[in-house]
Motif scaffolding. Structure first.
Motif, short mmCIF file in Angstrom:
data_model
loop_
_atom_site.label_atom_id
_atom_site.label_comp_id
_atom_site.label_asym_id
_atom_site.label_seq_id
_atom_site.Cartn_x
_atom_site.Cartn_y
_atom_site.Cartn_z
N TYR A 92 0.84 -1.19 0.00
CA TYR A 92 0.00 0.00 0.00
C TYR A 92 0.88 1.24 0.00
O TYR A 92 0.63 2.20 -0.76
N GLY A 93 1.93 1.24 0.83
CA GLY A 93 2.85 2.37 0.87
C GLY A 93 3.56 2.58 -0.45
O GLY A 93 3.77 3.71 -0.89
N ILE A 94 3.94 1.49 -1.10
CA ILE A 94 4.58 1.59 -2.41
C ILE A 94 3.65 2.28 -3.40
O ILE A 94 4.05 3.16 -4.16
N SER A 95 2.38 1.89 -3.37
CA SER A 95 1.41 2.48 -4.30
C SER A 95 1.22 3.97 -4.01
O SER A 95 1.08 4.77 -4.94
N LYS A 96 1.23 4.34 -2.75
CA LYS A 96 1.01 5.74 -2.40
C LYS A 96 2.24 6.60 -2.70
O LYS A 96 2.10 7.79 -3.02
N ALA A 97 3.43 6.01 -2.62
CA ALA A 97 4.63 6.72 -3.06
C ALA A 97 4.59 6.92 -4.57
O ALA A 97 4.99 7.98 -5.08
N ALA A 98 4.11 5.92 -5.29
CA ALA A 98 3.99 6.03 -6.74
C ALA A 98 3.01 7.14 -7.12
O ALA A 98 3.22 7.85 -8.12
N ASP A 99 1.95 7.32 -6.35
CA ASP A 99 1.00 8.41 -6.62
C ASP A 99 1.69 9.77 -6.52
O ASP A 99 1.37 10.70 -7.28
N MET A 100 2.60 9.90 -5.58
CA MET A 100 3.32 11.17 -5.43
C MET A 100 4.18 11.44 -6.66
O MET A 100 4.31 12.58 -7.11
N GLN A 101 4.79 10.40 -7.22
CA GLN A 101 5.56 10.56 -8.44
C GLN A 101 4.63 10.82 -9.63
O GLN A 101 4.97 11.60 -10.54
N LEU A 102 3.47 10.20 -9.62
CA LEU A 102 2.50 10.41 -10.69
C LEU A 102 2.14 11.89 -10.82
O LEU A 102 2.14 12.44 -11.93
N VAL A 103 1.87 12.56 -9.70
CA VAL A 103 1.48 13.97 -9.80
C VAL A 103 2.66 14.84 -10.23
O VAL A 103 2.46 15.87 -10.89
N ARG A 104 3.87 14.45 -9.87
CA ARG A 104 5.02 15.21 -10.35
C ARG A 104 5.13 15.12 -11.87
O ARG A 104 5.38 16.12 -12.55
N ASN A 105 4.92 13.91 -12.39
CA ASN A 105 4.96 13.75 -13.85
C ASN A 105 3.85 14.53 -14.53
O ASN A 105 4.06 15.20 -15.55
N LEU A 106 2.65 14.43 -13.97
CA LEU A 106 1.52 15.16 -14.55
C LEU A 106 1.76 16.66 -14.51
O LEU A 106 1.42 17.38 -15.45
N ALA A 107 2.34 17.13 -13.42
CA ALA A 107 2.62 18.57 -13.29
C ALA A 107 3.55 19.04 -14.40
O ALA A 107 3.35 20.12 -14.99
N VAL A 108 4.57 18.25 -14.69
CA VAL A 108 5.54 18.62 -15.72
C VAL A 108 4.92 18.53 -17.11
O VAL A 108 5.11 19.41 -17.96
N GLU A 109 4.17 17.46 -17.35
CA GLU A 109 3.60 17.24 -18.68
C GLU A 109 2.48 18.23 -19.02
O GLU A 109 2.37 18.69 -20.16
N TRP A 110 1.64 18.54 -18.02
CA TRP A 110 0.45 19.33 -18.30
C TRP A 110 0.51 20.75 -17.77
O TRP A 110 -0.39 21.55 -18.03
N GLY A 111 1.55 21.09 -17.04
CA GLY A 111 1.68 22.46 -16.52
C GLY A 111 1.60 23.54 -17.59
O GLY A 111 0.96 24.57 -17.37
N PRO A 112 2.24 23.33 -18.75
CA PRO A 112 2.15 24.35 -19.79
C PRO A 112 0.73 24.60 -20.30
O PRO A 112 0.47 25.63 -20.94
N ARG A 113 -0.20 23.69 -19.98
CA ARG A 113 -1.60 23.87 -20.37
C ARG A 113 -2.44 24.32 -19.17
O ARG A 113 -3.65 24.24 -19.19
N ASN A 114 -1.77 24.77 -18.11
CA ASN A 114 -2.42 25.29 -16.90
C ASN A 114 -3.19 24.22 -16.13
O ASN A 114 -4.20 24.51 -15.49
#
Length: 268
Positions: free
Chosen positions: A166-188
């Motif tokens: 469960y902890g592994i999955s929740k750490a992965a979620d934190m990395q997921l939002v970092r990736n999303l932030a970088v990929e989609w940030g230019p589109r606000n």
């Protein structure tokens, strides 16, 4: 600006927004759905059992808000697609997507975790959020921006003898939002996690109903208690509103001070 200035008053206003909340029928998801509606959002309340969602919808409607219920098993990509389509068909937009639903079928050492349970945890807690984010992000981009909010856990920031996968999955979620932030940030489009500590929900019942675990957690938490679902909801409102418009790729920890350290010294 004075305190009565309309710009200040609207900082947390969600009027005109559409918020989609998975796992919205109880616990933290329910609290987020209710608070977002209170701040003006139209809310799509989702979980596997539509009847439970409808109960939350009725609460929102009774308080003068707008909401609809939609059944969705987050482990099924087609269900998530239908959830997004239901929101778009009803209101034509999704401004905030709250990925709150999660599973944890195993409570114990990782060495005894069956492979199928590991796959279920990763599929429901990570892949489903990845799917949903990628389903809603293009529409958000077309409309000028949006907010993706993933409810993670402090289990993703510390080890556990009983919640390893469960902890592994929740750490992965934190990395997921970092990736999303970088990929989609230019589109606000902003993407952030909320990482609660132990909260009094049905999901965490195995922890807070165990007297020994509750006693230790209460003792080791600076605020000397566990959290309540409504104490997590405000962060979701913040992240969806104008107040959070410059925050992305981050994890907000709401744990009563657990990660700050224990106030007890040498006690067993």
């Amino acid at each position: 600006m004075g305190f009565g200035d309309p710009v200040e008053a609207s900082l947390f206003d969600l009027t005109g927004q559409v918020a989609l909340v998975t796992g919205g029928s109880r616990g933290i998801g329910r609290a987020i759905a209710l608070r977002m509606a209170q701040h003006g959002a139209r809310v799509v309340v989702s979980s596997r059992k539509v009847e439970a969602c409808q109960t939350v919808v009725e609460e929102i409607l009774a308080a003068g808000g707008e909401a609809v219920a939609q059944a969705c098993n987050i482990g099924r990509k087609e269900d998530l697609g239908a959830l997004v389509e239901a929101a778009l068909s009803r209101w034509g937009r999704i401004d905030a997507a709250v990925c709150n639903a999660a599973v944890n079928p195993h409570f114990g050492p990782s060495a005894t975790l069956p492979d199928e349970a590991f796959d279920k945890i990763m599929g429901s807690n990570v892949r489903s959020n990845f799917w949903l984010a990628n389903m809603v992000a293009p529409g958000m981009a077309e409309r000028g921006g949006g907010s993706i909010i993933v409810v993670s856990s402090i289990a993703g920031l510390r080890g556990s003898p009983v919640l390893g996968a469960y902890g592994i999955s929740k750490a992965a979620d934190m990395q997921l939002v970092r990736n999303l932030a970088v990929e989609w940030g230019p589109r606000n489009i902003r993407a952030n996690c909320i990482a609660p500590g132990l909260v009094r929900t049905d999901f965490a019942r195995a922890l807070w109903e165990d007297p020994a675990i509750l006693r230790k957690r209460t003792r080791d938490t600076p605020l000397q208690r566990i959290g309540e679902p409504d104490e997590i909801a405000g962060a979701a409102v913040f992240l969806a509103s104008a107040a959070g418009r410059f925050m992305t790729g981050q994890t907000i920890v709401i744990d009563g001070g657990v990660l700050a350290g224990s106030p007890s010294v040498g006690e067993e």
